[in-house]
Design a protein around this motif. Structure first.
Motif, PDB file in Angstrom:
ATOM      1  N   GLU A 118       7.362  -2.330   7.792  1.00  0.00           N
ATOM      2  CA  GLU A 118       6.938  -1.125   7.203  1.00  0.00           C
ATOM      3  C   GLU A 118       5.384  -0.888   6.923  1.00  0.00           C
ATOM      4  OE1 GLU A 118       8.922  -0.713   3.409  1.00  0.00           O
ATOM      5  OE2 GLU A 118      10.730  -0.124   4.574  1.00  0.00           O
ATOM      6  N   ARG A 119       4.863  -1.891   7.514  1.00  0.00           N
ATOM      7  CA  ARG A 119       3.067  -1.995   7.564  1.00  0.00           C
ATOM      8  C   ARG A 119       2.523  -0.999   8.437  1.00  0.00           C
ATOM      9  NH1 ARG A 119       1.313  -7.885   7.905  1.00  0.00           N
ATOM     10  NH2 ARG A 119      -0.725  -7.120   8.196  1.00  0.00           N
ATOM     11  N   PRO A 120       1.509  -0.372   8.069  1.00  0.00           N
ATOM     12  CA  PRO A 120       0.956   0.524   9.239  1.00  0.00           C
ATOM     13  C   PRO A 120       0.660  -0.190  10.453  1.00  0.00           C
ATOM     14  CG  PRO A 120      -0.072   0.994   6.969  1.00  0.00           C
ATOM     15  CD  PRO A 120       0.781  -0.251   6.899  1.00  0.00           C
TER      16      PRO A 120
END
Length: 221
Positions: A195-197
């Motif tokens: 879910e990290r950019p």
């Protein structure tokens, strides 16, 4: 400090065993401790930093909690025994009480259920993952209040699929361990990395590959 408090935190603030309402300073201390413990881990955190983030004097913390360890346990212990364990079982009941035509359908439902759980309880679960290996009292509580109850429910479902001849004949505890460890690995990596950019993560593919991996090992050809 984040304005949005995780749902588990809102519930935790209601768990005072003496029935006394927490003061505003106590609430700020707990919220700050949760954030600092989740970000840095217990060992690297200081009560001074927690106090600064809470906007209170460090001595205020020690009026409520004798040591930093007491502060950690005041967060984790009730969250695990009164909140996490019931929530795990309540969340799993919706999954485990459903009839599934195949084991892979059960796995898919478990994954979706746990992802929703992590979205609502990410910080406390991060603390649990970081601290359980180093605190025997937390290990004992986790095994008694969470793991044992989950394994009991899942073992019954595994036995049903084995009786149908769709899962290989291994001890049910082994099947559950292999399944759960794979699911937990996927869900944690997804939540804390995927879910990290900018992360290169095809969630649909990762999910289906995880399910296929389990079924290749446990399914009957």
């Amino acid at each position: 400090m984040e304005e949005t408090i995780e749902q588990w935190m809102q519930d935790l603030l209601k768990l005072d065993s003496a029935g006394a309402k927490m003061t505003e300073k106590q609430i700020k201390i707990l919220q700050s401790a949760i954030e600092v413990f989740a970000e840095k881990g217990y060992a690297a955190s200081s009560t001074n930093e927690i106090a600064q983030r809470a906007g209170v004097a460090e001595g205020t913390i020690f009026r409520h909690y004798k040591t930093k360890k007491d502060l950690l346990l005041s967060i984790v212990a009730p969250a695990m025994t009164k909140l996490i364990a019931p929530f795990v079982l309540r969340g799993f009941n919706k999954v485990l009480d459903t009839q599934y035509a195949s084991y892979d359908q059960l796995i898919r439902s478990m994954i979706e259920n746990r992802i929703e759980f992590l979205k609502k309880h990410k910080n406390i679960l991060k603390i649990l993952i970081q601290e359980i290996p180093f605190h025997p009292e937390l290990q004992e509580s986790f095994q008694r209040d969470v793991l044992a109850k989950v394994l009991e429910r899942l073992s019954k479902l595994v036995a049903q699929f084995q009786a149908q001849g769709t899962i290989i004949e291994l001890p049910t505890a082994t099947v559950v361990r292999l399944t759960v460890s794979t699911i937990v690995g996927y869900v944690l990596v997804r939540s804390f990395y995927g879910e990290r950019p900018g992360a290169e993560w095809d969630d649909e593919r990762e999910r289906e590959e995880t399910i296929a991996f389990i079924m290749r090992g446990l399914g009957v050809s």
